[in-house]
Design an enzyme around this catalytic site. Structure first.
Site, short mmCIF file in Angstrom:
data_model
loop_
_atom_site.label_atom_id
_atom_site.label_comp_id
_atom_site.label_asym_id
_atom_site.label_seq_id
_atom_site.Cartn_x
_atom_site.Cartn_y
_atom_site.Cartn_z
N ILE A 41 47.99 35.51 34.07
CA ILE A 41 48.49 34.28 34.86
C ILE A 41 49.28 33.67 34.32
O ILE A 41 50.38 33.40 34.70
CB ILE A 41 47.01 33.29 35.07
CG1 ILE A 41 46.26 34.08 36.26
CG2 ILE A 41 47.60 32.14 35.97
CD1 ILE A 41 44.83 33.29 36.35
N TYR A 181 29.99 28.64 30.97
CA TYR A 181 31.47 28.82 31.38
C TYR A 181 31.44 28.14 32.91
O TYR A 181 32.40 27.32 33.28
CB TYR A 181 31.95 30.41 31.75
CG TYR A 181 33.15 30.53 32.43
CD1 TYR A 181 34.25 30.43 31.42
CD2 TYR A 181 33.42 30.85 33.69
CE1 TYR A 181 35.71 30.58 32.06
CE2 TYR A 181 34.63 30.99 34.14
CZ TYR A 181 35.73 30.87 33.24
OH TYR A 181 37.00 31.02 33.96
N ILE A 214 40.85 37.85 39.61
CA ILE A 214 42.39 38.15 39.58
C ILE A 214 42.59 39.47 38.90
O ILE A 214 41.98 39.50 37.68
CB ILE A 214 43.17 37.14 39.15
CG1 ILE A 214 42.97 35.79 40.00
CG2 ILE A 214 44.54 37.49 39.09
CD1 ILE A 214 43.06 35.78 41.47
#
Length: 282
Positions: A41, A181, A214
């Site tokens: 990203i 997380y 992603i």
């Protein structure tokens, strides 16, 4: 449009610490500083900004990758410079902001794109390594908070600014593993609201993006096709997301086109979290 961009990204094997990236994106100044812009990203956002004429300082935990990306972009006519940055060290965060101020005198937009865990230690609540708590929250939440804290006085002094945090759908939904997380990314989402609330009257906006799966290099290397197809089957779109999809959303939130948007988290997941599992997607 004149731009300054800060992006930082650390990429390591997801078998250890997945990746760490922080982006600081600055508008209205010719130069851009990018920390963590050498992959995934971060790289996609760097390329997006460079394509619009931004001058970029590429700050990455992997100095080699930062230098390679800088060399490539320089060959195409971009004005970029690489620099080392570590999201796990508060001193490195401070040095980054000090460097930006020394070089450019202003930080208009900060994009915090930080994340990572060791999946062998961050398990379900019954089995996770609680001694791993401090490390996960330092990387995923403390770094975002500290970088924001460092740039806010600069933004206030210059009449305002813009912060974009990269969270995750893991901060909004739950899974069998990745408890630490998810909890830390939930903290990023709520921190976004706090910054927006506390600094709005000082002309500082703060928003977040929450990506789903992603197809970054790390995801492609560590998630086999069967796992990726599970995600694809639950997406409302007939495809999974690319780093450029998140970069486009970040660029929008960092722009004046989003001037009346603050305190929001934009989900970039192909509709994965919009429906019940009973809905048949065809």
């Amino acid at each position: 449009m004149k731009l300054i961009l800060f992006i930082y990204l650390k990429t390591t094997s997801m078998k250890k610490t997945n990746w760490k990236s922080v982006l600081l994106y600055i508008i209205r100044i010719v130069e851009l500083v990018i920390t963590g812009a050498a992959g995934g990203i971060g790289e996609a956002t760097t390329r997006r900004i460079v394509s619009e004429g931004g001058k970029v300082v590429i700050a990455d935990h992997s100095k080699e990758k930062a230098e390679q990306l800088a060399a490539e972009l320089t060959q195409s006519g971009a004005d970029v410079r690489p620099i080392y940055f570590s999201a796990t060290e508060l001193q490195s965060c401070k040095e980054l902001i000090d460097f930006a101020m020394k070089e450019y005198g202003q930080v208009d937009i900060l994009i915090n794109n930080v994340g990572g865990i060791d999946p062998k230690r961050d398990l379900g609540i019954e089995k996770l390594d609680i001694n791993y708590f401090d490390e996960v929250f330092h990387l995923n939440l403390c770094c975002t908070m500290y970088l924001s804290q460092q740039v806010i006085p600069i933004m206030v002094a210059h009449g305002g600014g813009n912060i974009v945090n990269v969270a995750s759908i893991s901060g909004m939904t739950a899974d069998a593993n990745g408890t630490l997380y998810g909890a830390s990314k939930a903290g990023v989402i709520n921190l976004t609201k706090y910054i927006a609330t506390q600094l709005g009257k000082k002309n500082i906006r703060c928003n977040a993006v929450a990506p789903g799966l992603i197809l970054t290099p790390a995801a492609l290397d560590n998630l086999n096709e069967d796992v990726r197809n599970i995600f694809l089957g639950q997406c409302a779109t007939p495809y999974l997301g690319e780093p450029e999809d998140v970069a486009a959303t970040i660029a929008f939130l960092a722009s004046n086109d989003a001037r009346y948007i603050t305190g929001q988290t934009i989900v970039v997941d192909g509709g994965l979290t919009t429906h019940n599992p009973t809905v048949e997607l065809s």
